[in-house]
Scaffold this motif. Structure first.
Motif, short mmCIF file in Angstrom:
data_model
loop_
_atom_site.label_atom_id
_atom_site.label_comp_id
_atom_site.label_asym_id
_atom_site.label_seq_id
_atom_site.Cartn_x
_atom_site.Cartn_y
_atom_site.Cartn_z
N SER A 15 28.22 60.03 25.01
CA SER A 15 27.71 61.36 24.75
C SER A 15 26.92 61.32 23.45
CB SER A 15 28.86 62.37 24.60
OG SER A 15 29.59 62.43 25.80
N TYR A 16 25.79 61.97 23.43
CA TYR A 16 24.95 62.03 22.25
C TYR A 16 24.66 63.49 21.94
CZ TYR A 16 23.84 57.10 22.98
OH TYR A 16 23.92 55.76 23.14
N CYS A 18 21.68 65.71 19.91
CA CYS A 18 20.39 65.70 19.23
C CYS A 18 20.31 66.98 18.43
CB CYS A 18 19.24 65.67 20.23
SG CYS A 18 19.31 64.31 21.38
N ILE A 35 20.26 61.90 16.69
CA ILE A 35 21.08 61.58 17.85
C ILE A 35 22.39 61.01 17.33
CG2 ILE A 35 21.27 60.25 19.98
CD1 ILE A 35 18.18 60.11 19.93
N SER A 37 26.48 59.94 18.34
CA SER A 37 27.31 59.62 19.50
C SER A 37 28.72 60.15 19.31
CB SER A 37 27.34 58.12 19.74
OG SER A 37 27.97 57.46 18.67
N LEU A 68 23.86 64.61 26.85
CA LEU A 68 22.99 64.83 25.70
C LEU A 68 23.03 66.30 25.31
CD1 LEU A 68 19.79 62.86 26.75
CD2 LEU A 68 21.48 62.17 25.06
N ALA A 80 18.40 63.88 30.76
CA ALA A 80 18.83 62.49 30.94
C ALA A 80 19.09 62.27 32.42
CB ALA A 80 20.10 62.21 30.14
N VAL A 152 18.58 55.40 25.26
CA VAL A 152 19.99 55.64 25.53
C VAL A 152 20.60 54.51 26.36
CG1 VAL A 152 19.91 58.14 25.23
CG2 VAL A 152 19.36 57.15 27.46
N ALA A 158 15.99 59.12 29.14
CA ALA A 158 16.19 60.43 28.53
C ALA A 158 14.98 60.79 27.69
CB ALA A 158 17.45 60.44 27.68
#
Length: 173
Positions: A15-16, A18, A35, A37, A68, A80, A152, A158
């Motif tokens: 999981s990120y 932004c 970004i 994680s 994301l 994504a 990613v 993404a």
């Protein structure tokens, strides 16, 4: 040269978040995309809370093995996709690409990867303007928008779309 893109990612899930904001250390009117994680699988609301982003409009994308989140004072969208085989890829590409985009895609070495790269760019913008794919897969952003491909990993494509002319992407693992 063979690549691992498109292979089954198994149970790996990342999981990120932004976070798009103005940053004093970057000159001019640059917008920064951070970004970050998170371990494990979490929902978009929890990601937004953990990211530290102030309450404001945000956008999320979920796909197999990846989540994301983007938050910004500017309009922002993120998309994504897990890179995978698509039946009738050529027909889908013809419906979703402009003629020059389709011609370039048809000449690419890795059509599956390039299709998903294109798709995430378009969908990120459509999500930013709050219409999603019903807004027209042939819709493109006007001047003043920036689309950034996000790295990613080998199993996903993404992109983030930001209503800003100058964008910097920072990653934090």
């Amino acid at each position: 040269m063979a690549n691992n893109r498109g292979r089954d990612a198994g149970h790996c899930c990342r999981s990120y978040a932004c976070r798009v904001h103005e940053c004093d250390e970057i000159p001019g009117d640059t917008t920064v995309v951070e970004i970050c994680s998170f371990s494990g699988t979490i929902g978009a609301t929890e990601m937004h809370e953990r990211s530290g982003a102030p309450p404001r409009p945000w956008n999320a994308s979920h796909t197999r093995g990846l989540t994301l989140l983007a938050a910004s004072s500017a309009r922002v969208g993120v998309d994504a996709e897990a890179v995978r085989h698509v039946r009738d890829l050529d027909a889908l590409a013809r419906r979703s690409m402009l003629d020059d985009e389709y011609a370039q895609w048809a000449r690419s070495e890795d059509r599956v990867w390039e299709f998903f790269r294109h798709w995430t760019r378009v969908e990120a913008y459509l999500k930013a303007i709050e219409v999603g794919i019903t807004g027209g897969l042939r819709t493109r952003p006007p001047v003043g928008w920036t689309i950034v491909d996000l790295d990613v990993g080998p199993f996903h494509c993404a992109a983030v779309a930001v209503e800003a002319a100058d964008v910097v992407v920072r990653s934090e693992e």
